[in-house]
Scaffold this motif. Structure first.
Motif, PDB file in Angstrom:
ATOM      1  N   ASN A  17      34.429  40.621  47.094  1.00 54.68           N
ATOM      2  CA  ASN A  17      35.408  41.851  46.908  1.00 54.68           C
ATOM      3  C   ASN A  17      36.523  40.859  46.150  1.00 54.68           C
ATOM      4  OD1 ASN A  17      34.446  43.775  47.723  1.00 54.68           O
ATOM      5  ND2 ASN A  17      35.096  43.587  49.771  1.00 54.68           N
ATOM      6  N   LEU A  18      36.269  39.537  45.968  1.00 55.75           N
ATOM      7  CA  LEU A  18      37.569  38.785  45.443  1.00 55.75           C
ATOM      8  C   LEU A  18      37.511  38.814  43.938  1.00 55.75           C
ATOM      9  CD1 LEU A  18      37.713  35.415  47.862  1.00 55.75           C
ATOM     10  CD2 LEU A  18      39.505  37.440  47.511  1.00 55.75           C
ATOM     11  N   SER A  19      38.494  39.152  43.236  1.00 60.99           N
ATOM     12  CA  SER A  19      38.593  39.284  41.866  1.00 60.99           C
ATOM     13  C   SER A  19      38.554  37.611  41.222  1.00 60.99           C
ATOM     14  CB  SER A  19      39.565  40.000  41.290  1.00 60.99           C
ATOM     15  OG  SER A  19      40.918  39.321  41.502  1.00 60.99           O
ATOM     16  N   ILE A  20      38.451  37.567  40.005  1.00 59.12           N
ATOM     17  CA  ILE A  20      38.227  36.389  39.298  1.00 59.12           C
ATOM     18  C   ILE A  20      39.978  35.937  39.484  1.00 59.12           C
ATOM     19  CG2 ILE A  20      38.518  35.329  37.009  1.00 59.12           C
ATOM     20  CD1 ILE A  20      35.682  36.559  36.519  1.00 59.12           C
ATOM     21  N   GLU A  21      40.897  36.850  39.233  1.00 62.40           N
ATOM     22  CA  GLU A  21      42.361  36.504  39.335  1.00 62.40           C
ATOM     23  C   GLU A  21      42.771  36.189  40.624  1.00 62.40           C
ATOM     24  OE1 GLU A  21      41.153  39.377  38.350  1.00 62.40           O
ATOM     25  OE2 GLU A  21      41.451  39.424  36.233  1.00 62.40           O
ATOM     26  N   ASP A  22      42.249  36.719  41.722  1.00 59.08           N
ATOM     27  CA  ASP A  22      42.599  36.250  43.017  1.00 59.08           C
ATOM     28  C   ASP A  22      42.259  34.719  43.222  1.00 59.08           C
ATOM     29  OD1 ASP A  22      43.724  38.866  43.532  1.00 59.08           O
ATOM     30  OD2 ASP A  22      42.223  39.440  44.553  1.00 59.08           O
ATOM     31  N   LEU A  23      40.753  34.547  43.172  1.00 59.21           N
ATOM     32  CA  LEU A  23      40.430  33.259  43.223  1.00 59.21           C
ATOM     33  C   LEU A  23      40.779  32.016  42.333  1.00 59.21           C
ATOM     34  CD1 LEU A  23      38.279  32.016  45.129  1.00 59.21           C
ATOM     35  CD2 LEU A  23      36.650  32.751  43.576  1.00 59.21           C
ATOM     36  N   SER A  24      41.096  32.533  41.231  1.00 55.53           N
ATOM     37  CA  SER A  24      41.797  31.535  40.248  1.00 55.53           C
ATOM     38  C   SER A  24      43.167  31.278  40.629  1.00 55.53           C
ATOM     39  CB  SER A  24      41.773  32.177  38.769  1.00 55.53           C
ATOM     40  OG  SER A  24      42.789  32.855  38.692  1.00 55.53           O
ATOM     41  N   LEU A  25      43.833  32.014  41.130  1.00 55.30           N
ATOM     42  CA  LEU A  25      45.147  31.654  41.870  1.00 55.30           C
ATOM     43  C   LEU A  25      45.116  30.737  43.123  1.00 55.30           C
ATOM     44  CD1 LEU A  25      48.269  32.327  42.490  1.00 55.30           C
ATOM     45  CD2 LEU A  25      47.403  33.869  43.934  1.00 55.30           C
ATOM     46  N   THR A  26      44.222  31.055  43.904  1.00 59.52           N
ATOM     47  CA  THR A  26      43.950  30.205  45.113  1.00 59.52           C
ATOM     48  C   THR A  26      43.522  28.738  44.398  1.00 59.52           C
ATOM     49  OG1 THR A  26      43.314  32.250  46.093  1.00 59.52           O
ATOM     50  CG2 THR A  26      42.940  29.918  47.315  1.00 59.52           C
ATOM     51  N   LEU A  27      42.548  28.661  43.681  1.00 62.14           N
ATOM     52  CA  LEU A  27      42.037  27.335  43.215  1.00 62.14           C
ATOM     53  C   LEU A  27      43.009  26.703  42.260  1.00 62.14           C
ATOM     54  CD1 LEU A  27      38.448  28.438  41.826  1.00 62.14           C
ATOM     55  CD2 LEU A  27      38.982  26.966  43.819  1.00 62.14           C
ATOM     56  N   ALA A  28      44.101  27.101  41.645  1.00 59.22           N
ATOM     57  CA  ALA A  28      45.031  26.729  40.963  1.00 59.22           C
ATOM     58  C   ALA A  28      46.020  26.017  41.885  1.00 59.22           C
ATOM     59  CB  ALA A  28      45.674  27.456  39.937  1.00 59.22           C
ATOM     60  N   LEU A  29      46.448  26.753  42.880  1.00 59.57           N
ATOM     61  CA  LEU A  29      47.196  26.300  43.951  1.00 59.57           C
ATOM     62  C   LEU A  29      46.710  25.171  44.713  1.00 59.57           C
ATOM     63  CD1 LEU A  29      48.925  29.596  45.073  1.00 59.57           C
ATOM     64  CD2 LEU A  29      50.045  27.863  43.619  1.00 59.57           C
ATOM     65  N   PHE A  30      45.674  25.093  44.943  1.00 61.93           N
ATOM     66  CA  PHE A  30      44.894  23.965  45.544  1.00 61.93           C
ATOM     67  C   PHE A  30      44.746  22.838  44.915  1.00 61.93           C
ATOM     68  CE2 PHE A  30      42.652  26.779  49.194  1.00 61.93           C
ATOM     69  CZ  PHE A  30      43.842  26.996  49.572  1.00 61.93           C
TER      70      PHE A  30
END
Length: 185
Positions: free
Chosen positions: A63-76
């Motif tokens: 259910n995670l969108s690319i936008e949601d996951l890319s936000l998290t990965l960029a912040l990490f």
């Protein structure tokens, strides 16, 4: 109510390429001359907080969108440890939703350092939720992924000494300083 259900993350090469491109776009936003601007960091942390308000069932990887996951990965991303620590703390404060998000980020991370950061976030959120056996497994996985990763080393030493609760206080002090720097409430 899931956030964005378009562009769901999958493991296909096309989706991984789309995710990589989205992460690179977000990383460019974080790449100021010397550091990211407070406005960019505030915006991304606000977006992460909104994502973490999503019901846990929506945090399933499908259910995670690319936008949601890319936000998290960029912040990490390790390039900005103080921004990473802000994101980690947001996840720690909401372990029921943050833990699955951190695991999803670890699964899709391209770099070992980003994967280790996501696993450390999961370790801290699992420890906060008192799921200590899962926490230990995440920390071991982070160490195997990137043995030189600073946050992983710090958490490993604290965990081996039984001082994990103390590390929360130390991280919180750093987070408070970063929040003040970037004007985050």
């Amino acid at each position: 109510m899931p956030r964005r259900n378009i562009n769901r993350v999958a493991t296909s090469a096309d989706h991984q390429a789309s995710l990589t491109k989205a992460v690179e776009h977000r990383l460019r936003a974080l790449s100021g001359v010397n550091s990211p601007t407070p406005t960019v960091v505030q915006s991304m942390i606000t977006e992460l907080r909104e994502l973490l308000r999503t019901p846990r069932v929506a945090m399933e990887i499908d259910n995670l969108s690319i936008e949601d996951l890319s936000l998290t990965l960029a912040l990490f991303d390790e390039a900005r440890p103080e921004v990473r620590d802000l994101a980690v703390w947001e996840i720690v404060e909401r372990p029921g939703v943050g833990g699955p998000l951190a695991l999803a980020a670890a699964q899709h991370a391209v770099s070992d350092e980003t994967r280790a950061s996501a696993l450390c976030a999961y370790f801290l959120s699992a420890h906060r939720a008192r799921a200590t056996s899962r926490a230990g497994l995440a920390l071991r996985a982070a160490h195997q992924t990137a043995p030189g990763h600073f946050l992983t080393r710090l958490l490993t030493v604290a965990h081996s000494r039984g001082e994990t609760d103390e590390i929360f206080k130390i991280i919180k002090q750093g987070v408070d300083a970063s929040r003040a720097k970037y004007g985050i409430e």
